[in-house]
Design an enzyme around this catalytic site. Structure first.
Site, PDB file in Angstrom:
ATOM      1  N   HIS A  83      31.708 170.500  28.492  1.00 44.90           N
ATOM      2  CA  HIS A  83      31.208 170.437  29.870  1.00 44.90           C
ATOM      3  C   HIS A  83      31.777 171.549  30.718  1.00 44.90           C
ATOM      4  CE1 HIS A  83      29.084 166.520  29.833  1.00 44.90           C
ATOM      5  NE2 HIS A  83      29.843 166.365  28.756  1.00 44.90           N
ATOM      6  N   CYS A 143      26.139 169.373  26.531  1.00 44.07           N
ATOM      7  CA  CYS A 143      26.398 168.072  25.894  1.00 44.07           C
ATOM      8  C   CYS A 143      25.111 167.420  25.388  1.00 44.07           C
ATOM      9  CB  CYS A 143      27.174 167.170  26.840  1.00 44.07           C
ATOM     10  SG  CYS A 143      28.211 165.996  25.961  1.00 44.07           S
ATOM     11  N   GLU A 170      30.489 172.639  33.395  1.00 38.44           N
ATOM     12  CA  GLU A 170      30.187 172.372  34.821  1.00 38.44           C
ATOM     13  C   GLU A 170      31.342 171.668  35.521  1.00 38.44           C
ATOM     14  OE1 GLU A 170      29.314 170.337  32.451  1.00 38.44           O
ATOM     15  OE2 GLU A 170      29.676 168.324  33.250  1.00 38.44           O
TER      16      GLU A 170
END
Ligand SMILES: N[C@@H](CCC(=O)NCCCC(=O)O)C(=O)O
Length: 257
Positions: free
Chosen positions: A221, A113, A223
């Site tokens: 994202h 990001c 993660e």
């Protein structure tokens, strides 16, 4: 394995009350520890007050996280941002040179990001500052009033560029990604190769074409609840393996048998 590769994560510099802090979102730390099977350390965003060369000597890879802050437009000759825009010049002054030096060393790098955006800028690329006000583009922002699982849930598909790193790692031609960003790639930086594209043509992932090891950035994202997402599992596993390889190769160079 006690001798895990060390992944440095540059921090945001944020005011908490009247004091500045250097901080990292926990989901990035746990994705490095559990997804890449690496040892995570915070890198203070002190710019050139700490030697970047010494920083790079301490790590075997770098992860550049998301952040509500924007890359300062002076770094890509962009137009002035609104006065109330959240900026983090300390982070810019740390990450932009760190990215360039790490890639030059062949060190594995993973940008997410804001980290994706600063990697693009570090390679001479530019950013769209308000995608939602750009004709022909989707609104890539999240609904801040929604639950986190909705904010970080599937938002739109991406088309995977054939023959790229993501195509090789996943075997997919399209998958859903989350979307929590106002800015994005306008012009892709020199030496960067598009890896995934949104329906409105926005570049959503790129790799560094001539990187010696893993050098990938995603606007989305991975993660977020990474262990429940097959694409994220593959991306973080590949990042961790690249960090292990880099650590081993550097050890051999420094201590030839
Ligand atoms: N500020 C930039 C980048 C957006 C971004 O990184 N969002 C995630 C912030 C919170 C988190 O770390 O998950 C933009 O708005 O484009």
């Amino acid at each position: 394995m006690t001798d895990k590769p060390v992944v440095g994560i540059p921090a945001d510099r944020r005011m908490l009350g009247v004091h500045p802090f250097h901080c990292i979102g926990e989901k990035y730390i746990t994705a490095v520890v559990d997804g890449a099977d690496a040892y995570a350390i915070l890198i203070p965003s002190l710019g050139d007050r700490q030697s970047l060369a010494q920083t790079l000597s301490l790590v075997d890879g770098l992860l550049f996280t998301g952040s509500p802050s924007m890359v300062h437009p002076k770094h890509y000759q962009g137009p002035t941002l609104d006065e109330d825009t959240c900026l983090d010049p300390h982070r810019d002054d740390t990450t932009l040179p760190l990215i360039r030096q790490a890639i030059a060393l062949g060190m594995p790098v993973f940008g997410i990001c804001r980290g994706f955006q600063e990697m693009n800028v570090a390679f001479g690329g530019t950013l769209l500052q308000k995608i939602h006000e750009t004709p022909g583009k989707l609104d890539h922002r999240e609904d801040k009033d929604a639950d986190l699982d909705v904010q970080y849930g599937p938002a739109h598909p991406v088309s995977v560029v054939a023959g790229g790193l993501i195509a090789r790692l996943t075997g997919l031609s399209e998958f859903q990604v989350n979307s929590i960003h106002q800015q994005g790639v306008d012009r892709l930086g020199t030496g960067l190769m598009a890896e995934a594209i949104a329906p409105d043509g926005l570049v959503e992932a790129f790799s560094v074409a001539d990187a010696k090891h893993f050098a990938l950035a995603t606007q989305w994202h991975p993660e977020w609840k990474h262990q429940a997402n097959p694409v994220s599992v593959k991306l973080f596993a590949a990042f961790g393996e690249a960090c292990r390889t880099f650590k081993r190769e550097r050890g051999l160079t420094m201590n030839p048998e």
